[in-house]
Design a protein around this motif. Structure first.
Motif, PDB file in Angstrom:
ATOM      1  N   ILE A 242      11.983 -26.790  27.919  1.00  0.00           N
ATOM      2  CA  ILE A 242      12.226 -26.995  26.369  1.00  0.00           C
ATOM      3  C   ILE A 242      12.954 -27.528  25.394  1.00  0.00           C
ATOM      4  O   ILE A 242      14.700 -27.389  25.808  1.00  0.00           O
ATOM      5  CB  ILE A 242      12.041 -24.468  26.355  1.00  0.00           C
ATOM      6  CG1 ILE A 242      11.250 -24.385  26.493  1.00  0.00           C
ATOM      7  CG2 ILE A 242      12.385 -25.158  24.278  1.00  0.00           C
ATOM      8  CD1 ILE A 242      10.787 -22.467  26.367  1.00  0.00           C
ATOM      9  N   CYS A 247      12.955 -26.190  19.548  1.00  0.00           N
ATOM     10  CA  CYS A 247      12.076 -24.615  19.608  1.00  0.00           C
ATOM     11  C   CYS A 247      12.696 -23.557  17.957  1.00  0.00           C
ATOM     12  O   CYS A 247      13.470 -23.616  17.814  1.00  0.00           O
ATOM     13  CB  CYS A 247      12.815 -24.086  20.903  1.00  0.00           C
ATOM     14  SG  CYS A 247      12.334 -22.134  20.945  1.00  0.00           S
ATOM     15  N   VAL A 248      11.666 -22.907  18.174  1.00  0.00           N
ATOM     16  CA  VAL A 248      11.800 -22.140  16.038  1.00  0.00           C
ATOM     17  C   VAL A 248      11.946 -20.178  16.545  1.00  0.00           C
ATOM     18  O   VAL A 248      11.371 -19.536  15.681  1.00  0.00           O
ATOM     19  CB  VAL A 248      10.572 -22.163  15.781  1.00  0.00           C
ATOM     20  CG1 VAL A 248      11.058 -24.024  15.124  1.00  0.00           C
ATOM     21  CG2 VAL A 248       9.276 -22.187  15.873  1.00  0.00           C
ATOM     22  N   GLU A 249      11.618 -20.115  18.047  1.00  0.00           N
ATOM     23  CA  GLU A 249      11.632 -18.824  18.634  1.00  0.00           C
ATOM     24  C   GLU A 249      11.046 -18.129  18.585  1.00  0.00           C
ATOM     25  O   GLU A 249      10.632 -16.370  17.902  1.00  0.00           O
ATOM     26  CB  GLU A 249      13.336 -18.563  18.465  1.00  0.00           C
ATOM     27  CG  GLU A 249      14.459 -18.889  19.506  1.00  0.00           C
ATOM     28  CD  GLU A 249      15.447 -18.098  19.413  1.00  0.00           C
ATOM     29  OE1 GLU A 249      15.643 -17.211  19.251  1.00  0.00           O
ATOM     30  OE2 GLU A 249      16.767 -18.990  18.822  1.00  0.00           O
ATOM     31  N   CYS A 250       9.641 -18.596  18.202  1.00  0.00           N
ATOM     32  CA  CYS A 250       8.513 -17.690  17.490  1.00  0.00           C
ATOM     33  C   CYS A 250       7.985 -17.459  18.228  1.00  0.00           C
ATOM     34  O   CYS A 250       6.866 -16.184  18.517  1.00  0.00           O
ATOM     35  CB  CYS A 250       7.385 -18.493  17.967  1.00  0.00           C
ATOM     36  SG  CYS A 250       6.417 -20.031  18.261  1.00  0.00           S
ATOM     37  N   PHE A 251       8.437 -17.635  19.889  1.00  0.00           N
ATOM     38  CA  PHE A 251       7.551 -16.656  21.368  1.00  0.00           C
ATOM     39  C   PHE A 251       6.576 -16.723  21.690  1.00  0.00           C
ATOM     40  O   PHE A 251       6.104 -16.223  22.454  1.00  0.00           O
ATOM     41  CB  PHE A 251       8.216 -14.798  21.080  1.00  0.00           C
ATOM     42  CG  PHE A 251       9.928 -15.250  21.553  1.00  0.00           C
ATOM     43  CD1 PHE A 251      10.847 -14.973  22.548  1.00  0.00           C
ATOM     44  CD2 PHE A 251      10.627 -15.279  19.943  1.00  0.00           C
ATOM     45  CE1 PHE A 251      11.765 -15.281  22.764  1.00  0.00           C
ATOM     46  CE2 PHE A 251      11.914 -14.907  20.132  1.00  0.00           C
ATOM     47  CZ  PHE A 251      12.269 -14.561  21.492  1.00  0.00           C
ATOM     48  N   ALA A 252       5.783 -17.810  21.419  1.00  0.00           N
ATOM     49  CA  ALA A 252       4.124 -18.017  21.434  1.00  0.00           C
ATOM     50  C   ALA A 252       3.934 -18.507  22.380  1.00  0.00           C
ATOM     51  O   ALA A 252       3.143 -18.146  22.963  1.00  0.00           O
ATOM     52  CB  ALA A 252       3.410 -19.341  20.315  1.00  0.00           C
ATOM     53  N   CYS A 253       4.736 -18.928  23.300  1.00  0.00           N
ATOM     54  CA  CYS A 253       4.736 -19.873  24.390  1.00  0.00           C
ATOM     55  C   CYS A 253       4.821 -18.877  25.946  1.00  0.00           C
ATOM     56  O   CYS A 253       4.172 -18.426  26.194  1.00  0.00           O
ATOM     57  CB  CYS A 253       5.829 -20.375  24.876  1.00  0.00           C
ATOM     58  SG  CYS A 253       7.418 -19.897  24.776  1.00  0.00           S
ATOM     59  N   LEU A 264      12.610 -18.453  27.113  1.00  0.00           N
ATOM     60  CA  LEU A 264      13.243 -18.682  26.599  1.00  0.00           C
ATOM     61  C   LEU A 264      14.407 -18.130  26.829  1.00  0.00           C
ATOM     62  O   LEU A 264      15.528 -18.649  27.134  1.00  0.00           O
ATOM     63  CB  LEU A 264      12.647 -17.973  25.204  1.00  0.00           C
ATOM     64  CG  LEU A 264      12.248 -18.839  24.155  1.00  0.00           C
ATOM     65  CD1 LEU A 264      10.897 -18.997  24.203  1.00  0.00           C
ATOM     66  CD2 LEU A 264      12.728 -17.814  22.611  1.00  0.00           C
ATOM     67  N   CYS A 288       2.682 -24.102  21.583  1.00  0.00           N
ATOM     68  CA  CYS A 288       4.208 -24.370  20.728  1.00  0.00           C
ATOM     69  C   CYS A 288       3.387 -25.480  19.883  1.00  0.00           C
ATOM     70  O   CYS A 288       3.399 -26.477  20.061  1.00  0.00           O
ATOM     71  CB  CYS A 288       5.154 -25.451  21.838  1.00  0.00           C
ATOM     72  SG  CYS A 288       6.528 -25.397  20.934  1.00  0.00           S
ATOM     73  N   PRO A 289       4.350 -24.552  18.867  1.00  0.00           N
ATOM     74  CA  PRO A 289       3.817 -25.382  17.685  1.00  0.00           C
ATOM     75  C   PRO A 289       4.704 -26.502  17.115  1.00  0.00           C
ATOM     76  O   PRO A 289       4.269 -27.129  16.346  1.00  0.00           O
ATOM     77  CB  PRO A 289       3.971 -24.175  16.565  1.00  0.00           C
ATOM     78  CG  PRO A 289       5.229 -23.727  17.182  1.00  0.00           C
ATOM     79  CD  PRO A 289       4.703 -23.171  18.073  1.00  0.00           C
ATOM     80  N   THR A 290       6.049 -27.012  17.916  1.00  0.00           N
ATOM     81  CA  THR A 290       6.848 -27.923  17.210  1.00  0.00           C
ATOM     82  C   THR A 290       6.820 -28.771  18.641  1.00  0.00           C
ATOM     83  O   THR A 290       8.161 -29.119  18.594  1.00  0.00           O
ATOM     84  CB  THR A 290       7.924 -27.493  17.264  1.00  0.00           C
ATOM     85  OG1 THR A 290       8.314 -26.347  18.515  1.00  0.00           O
ATOM     86  CG2 THR A 290       7.636 -26.395  16.122  1.00  0.00           C
ATOM     87  N   ALA A 292       7.721 -28.565  21.262  1.00  0.00           N
ATOM     88  CA  ALA A 292       8.953 -28.797  22.238  1.00  0.00           C
ATOM     89  C   ALA A 292       9.114 -28.264  23.239  1.00  0.00           C
ATOM     90  O   ALA A 292      10.460 -28.572  24.726  1.00  0.00           O
ATOM     91  CB  ALA A 292       9.677 -27.416  21.979  1.00  0.00           C
ATOM     92  N   ILE A 293       7.424 -28.058  24.223  1.00  0.00           N
ATOM     93  CA  ILE A 293       8.171 -27.692  26.063  1.00  0.00           C
ATOM     94  C   ILE A 293       6.876 -28.960  26.088  1.00  0.00           C
ATOM     95  O   ILE A 293       6.279 -28.812  25.889  1.00  0.00           O
ATOM     96  CB  ILE A 293       6.755 -26.986  26.475  1.00  0.00           C
ATOM     97  CG1 ILE A 293       7.359 -25.624  25.530  1.00  0.00           C
ATOM     98  CG2 ILE A 293       7.368 -26.597  27.753  1.00  0.00           C
ATOM     99  CD1 ILE A 293       6.670 -24.376  25.289  1.00  0.00           C
TER     100      ILE A 293
END
Ligand code: SF4
Ligand code: SF4
Length: 326
Positions: A242, A247-253, A264, A288-290, A292-293
């Motif tokens: 990551i 990462c916006v720390e949405c924890f979706a992953c 995370l 991941c919406p951004t 980042a992964i």
């Protein structure tokens, strides 16, 4: 629905990995065919290469919301080949007991090559990619509705995999060295062992999935293969990483991870995802919406397993307890 989730991604870069994989497998196929003078190698490695390349290509280009179907294509093509061509037609015992038998009598056939390449040596490069992309048991179980476990793992139950592993090894040693019985190659007996073993896996896998509401419970608590895979995959060249700045720390992953990995925590520790429980399913990458992964190549290893256990809530920004003691 988000329009981006429905768009095909036909960028050139999505064709590079499938083509490279195909070329690697075709090179192995032709080299072994010519040096060993055996058409089986040509067919076997070409077929597996095409299956993997096709799944990888589909995973890259399919719309985001159905990307996982690319992985299922490979899983189905490779899994059914192992069962029907090698197991039923070739009458090889593709179960782990078959591998032990063939190894101890020094026979290198499909089962031995498969275990040595995909489940032992290959883990140093792609970790437990076999579990995510090719296992014939979860090719079916992955179709069940419990893709993301609601509860975390049951603590200590995963040790049953070790009991299973050493039980299987003990059984083979007992049959070979106490009963003095060696397997007849390409016999009906071998095929029955394989098929009956598979039926047991499917029944146990389904029951675990149903009662624990977790498609991958069989990987976590029953299957003995991870006992060997976890050794090599600790050092795997390719791992999930990551990029913290994205990462916006949405924890979706973490919510989507079928293996309950707390991704995370690895990021907070400045590490790649070192968990040997990762099956390379790529679900985290696609959710991941951004963006980042991604997979990265590198040399690292760590003993800490950051996993969510039963009783722990699904992570959100508020409730996450950060542990960075790798
Ligand atoms: S960390 Fe990602 S790739 Fe690994 S098992 Fe979890 S969701 Fe799949
Ligand atoms: S899904 Fe992406 S943005 Fe969200 S927590 Fe995971 S890495 Fe960060």
């Amino acid at each position: 629905m988000n329009k981006k989730n429905q768009e095909w991604n036909l960028q050139q870069k999505n064709f590079v990995l499938p083509v490279c994989l195909l070329l690697v497998f075709l090179t192995i196929a032709v080299t072994l065919w010519l040096t060993k003078d055996n058409m089986f190698y040509l067919f076997n490695f070409s077929y597996i290469g095409i299956s993997i390349a096709l799944g990888t290509l589909l995973t890259g280009i399919l719309p985001k919301r159905i990307k996982q179907r690319g992985r299922l294509v490979t899983q189905f093509l490779v899994g059914s080949y192992m069962i029907f061509f090698l197991g039923v037609y070739g009458k090889e015992n593709m179960q782990m007991e078959g591998f032990f038998f063939y190894l101890f009598i020094g026979v290198f056939i499909g089962a031995t090559i498969h275990y040595l390449v995909a489940k032992i040596g290959g883990t140093l490069i792609f970790g437990r990619g076999w579990c995510g992309y090719a296992c014939w048991t979860v090719a079916i179980l992955d179709l069940l509705p419990w893709k993301q476990p609601k509860e975390g793992r049951i603590r200590h139950l995963s040790w049953f995999r070790y009991i299973h592993f050493f039980g299987s090894l003990g059984l083979v040693l007992y049959v070979m060295f106490v009963l003095q019985k060696t397997p007849q190659l390409e016999s009906l007996e071998e095929m029955y062992w394989f098929l009956i073993g598979n039926v047991v896996y499917y029944i146990v896998g389904f029951l675990l999935a149903f009662f624990l509401k977790d498609n991958r419970a069989v990987c976590k608590y029953f299957c003995p293969i991870p006992v060997v895979q976890k050794i090599g995959s600790r050092f795997s060249l390719l791992k999930i990483e990551i990029t913290q700045s994205k990462c916006v720390e949405c924890f979706a992953c973490e919510r989507v991870c079928p293996m309950d990995i707390k991704l995370l925590d690895y990021m907070y520790a400045g590490k790649r995802v070192l968990s040997t429980e990762c099956i390379s399913c790529t679900a985290c990458i696609h959710v991941c919406p951004t963006n980042a992964i991604d997979y990265t190549a590198g040399f690292d290893a760590g003993l800490a397993e950051y996993l969510r256990y039963k009783g722990e809530p699904i992570a959100t920004r508020k409730n996450r307890k950060i542990d960075i003691s790798l």
